[in-house]
Design an enzyme around this catalytic site. Structure first.
Site, PDB file in Angstrom:
ATOM      1  N   HIS A 111      80.354 -25.273 -31.284  1.00 14.19           N
ATOM      2  CA  HIS A 111      80.548 -26.128 -30.202  1.00 14.19           C
ATOM      3  C   HIS A 111      79.076 -26.427 -29.603  1.00 14.19           C
ATOM      4  CE1 HIS A 111      80.105 -22.082 -28.203  1.00 14.19           C
ATOM      5  NE2 HIS A 111      79.199 -22.722 -27.252  1.00 14.19           N
ATOM      6  N   HIS A 127      86.475 -23.400 -26.193  1.00 15.71           N
ATOM      7  CA  HIS A 127      85.558 -24.850 -25.948  1.00 15.71           C
ATOM      8  C   HIS A 127      85.045 -25.511 -27.383  1.00 15.71           C
ATOM      9  CE1 HIS A 127      82.383 -21.586 -26.152  1.00 15.71           C
ATOM     10  NE2 HIS A 127      81.614 -22.361 -25.715  1.00 15.71           N
ATOM     11  N   HIS A 147      80.005 -13.063 -22.688  1.00 10.02           N
ATOM     12  CA  HIS A 147      80.344 -14.320 -21.557  1.00 10.02           C
ATOM     13  C   HIS A 147      81.600 -13.779 -20.746  1.00 10.02           C
ATOM     14  CE1 HIS A 147      77.439 -17.064 -22.702  1.00 10.02           C
ATOM     15  NE2 HIS A 147      77.780 -17.252 -24.033  1.00 10.02           N
ATOM     16  N   TYR A 177      71.298 -16.100 -27.434  1.00  8.60           N
ATOM     17  CA  TYR A 177      70.886 -17.199 -27.450  1.00  8.60           C
ATOM     18  C   TYR A 177      69.446 -17.173 -27.915  1.00  8.60           C
ATOM     19  CZ  TYR A 177      74.415 -19.122 -24.750  1.00  8.60           C
ATOM     20  OH  TYR A 177      75.522 -19.535 -24.032  1.00  8.60           O
ATOM     21  N   GLU A 235      72.903 -20.818 -30.515  1.00  2.30           N
ATOM     22  CA  GLU A 235      73.562 -19.572 -30.109  1.00  2.30           C
ATOM     23  C   GLU A 235      74.292 -19.251 -31.285  1.00  2.30           C
ATOM     24  OE1 GLU A 235      77.214 -20.279 -27.565  1.00  2.30           O
ATOM     25  OE2 GLU A 235      77.041 -18.313 -26.686  1.00  2.30           O
TER      26      GLU A 235
END
Lengths: 128, 343
Positions: free
Chosen positions: B179, B235, B281, B290, B300
């Protein structure tokens, strides 16, 4: 004869270290010629006016003006340091290698002026 | 079609071919399928290629004369998902999503135009190694493309009795580009918020689902971030509010938590600038670490499905007070200048 620091120095390869003075926060730190100013600063001081960002010349948060001294730079984003900036001694601390003692001043990234931070905790933090 | 012979290899081929043909005849329209690629500005393309190939383990598909480099993950079948482009700055040049059929491009051109957004038609090849494409600006100002065809090279493990992973991967060995998160210009004082504008455009025009959102501000109505999907994961693209539009990060998929830990070990061994060490997360439930590429573009590595995202799934909301719990679940606190540092 065993190699010693002295012997290396005789051959001119001893690491050369310079003293960097960061204006405004009254701090000095050592930085070798093989290190960037930001990398040396990050090992001794984290909460300064120079934010430790991407360390790659891309994000622009470690923008500084060199008030005094000699240095070399590697590639930096032109979105944050223009050729005119560079001529005035503006550089990114993460892309700057000292070649003498330096006096530097943090000036922040080149971005549109932000409005006063909103009162909401969430939004203020988000915009940090 | 060859005569059916019990137990013979050609039976399977014939059956596969019949199924494919039926799908094509149905002219199966799905709209947008997935994130196709990102094109990144890099300050030194050789140094950048070393990072993405040697450390992340992407495979090189092509290099233009000017150094522009096309890369893919070992588990991807299209020719590339990342383009590294020599530049005088860092950041994202464009984002492209892949649609199911060529006719989808015509549908989207009409719908996007009807929404008042100018669309440019690109002939095959104008978008490198792709068929025809359309381009337009997102409300946040980002350059955005849709395409239906891209040259294919196939997964590194092939399609016949494949191994679960290939030998000889370098570094982290990421599977695929998972993503992208874009920073979108917003100013609560003036009421400008291109996060909200993008979400409206992606929902109404591009048929994305909204899995999660951050609603902050004094009245809890300022959309400070959003996570949107076309696949079944939480996502495919995310938007965050910032003073100027830009790139927050591009993310690459790993199987599981232990792979994220190993990725961070590899980054440390190579003295890659790590931004956030491995953690969880709250938003999307992914495990993450990251770091920055040599030009300062944030990368990431992200593991885990998160959860099944579906168009009818109720949207999850995080308020301003719990924003950091959503981002870094364990500490619930800001790390560095995570949202202020971006390209």
């Amino acid at each position: 004869m065993p190699a010693t620091i002295g012997a290396l120095a005789d051959h001119g390869v001893r690491p050369v270290t310079h003293v960097i003075t960061l204006l405004g926060v009254d701090i000095t730190f050592a930085c070798g010629e093989q290190s960037t100013v930001l990398r040396a600063l990050a090992t001794v001081y984290q909460a300064g006016s120079i934010v430790s960002g991407c360390h790659g010349g891309g994000c622009g948060v470690c923008r500084v003006r060199v008030a005094q001294g000699h240095y070399e730079c590697s590639a930096m984003s032109r979105a944050h340091v223009t050729p005119a900036d560079e001529a005035e001694g503006i550089t990114l601390a993460c892309r700057t290698w000292p070649r003498s003692d330096l006096v530097i001043e943090a000036i922040g990234r080149r971005r549109p002026a932000r409005s006063a931070p909103p009162t909401s905790k969430g939004v203020t933090e988000w915009e940090s | 079609m060859a005569a059916f012979r019990p137990g013979h290899r050609s039976n399977r081929q014939a059956a596969t071919s019949a199924i494919r043909s039926a799908n094509e005849q149905r002219s199966y329209r799905m709209g947008i399928m997935r994130l196709g690629h990102v094109r990144l500005h890099v300050l030194d393309v050789d140094e950048a290629a070393r990072h993405y190939e040697e450390t992340l383990g992407l495979l090189r598909s092509h290099r233009d004369d000017d150094g522009t480099t096309y890369l893919r993950g070992w588990d991807e079948w299209d020719m590339y998902s990342v383009i590294l482009m020599p530049s005088d700055r860092a950041g994202i040049d464009h984002t492209a999503f892949k649609v199911r059929t060529d006719a989808d491009l015509d549908d989207f051109r009409k719908r996007i135009t009807a929404a008042g957004v100018a669309v440019t038609e690109l002939a095959p090849g104008q978008l490198s190694f792709c068929g025809r494409a359309i381009r337009f600006d997102l409300p946040s100002g980002h350059d955005f493309y849709l395409f239906a065809d891209k040259e294919q090279v196939g997964k590194a493990v092939g399609t016949t009795n494949p191994d679960p992973w290939p030998d000889g991967l370098k570094g982290v060995g990421v599977h695929w580009l998972d993503h992208v998160m874009l920073m979108c210009e917003a100013n609560p004082e003036t009421g400008t918020n291109t996060v909200a504008d993008n979400v409206s455009f992606f929902s109404n025009v591009l048929d994305f689902g909204l899995s999660e959102q951050v609603l902050a501000g004094p009245d809890g109505d300022f959309m400070a971030a959003a996570w949107m999907f076309r696949t079944s994961t939480p996502h495919d693209i995310a938007f965050g509010a910032g003073p100027v539009s830009g790139l927050h990060h591009v993310s690459f998929f790993l199987d599981e938590w232990s792979d994220v830990l190993r990725a961070a070990d590899i980054l440390a061994k190579r003295e890659v600038r790590v931004d956030v060490t491995p953690q969880r997360h709250g938003i999307t439930r992914g495990s993450t670490t990251y770091f920055f590429d040599p030009s300062g573009n944030r990368n990431e590595t992200f593991a885990g499905l998160g959860y099944l995202a579906q168009p009818d799934m109720p949207t999850i909301t995080w308020d301003g007070e719990h924003l950091w719990r959503g981002i870094f679940f364990h500490t619930g606190a800001v790390i560095g200048d995570f949202l202020g540092v971006y390209t």
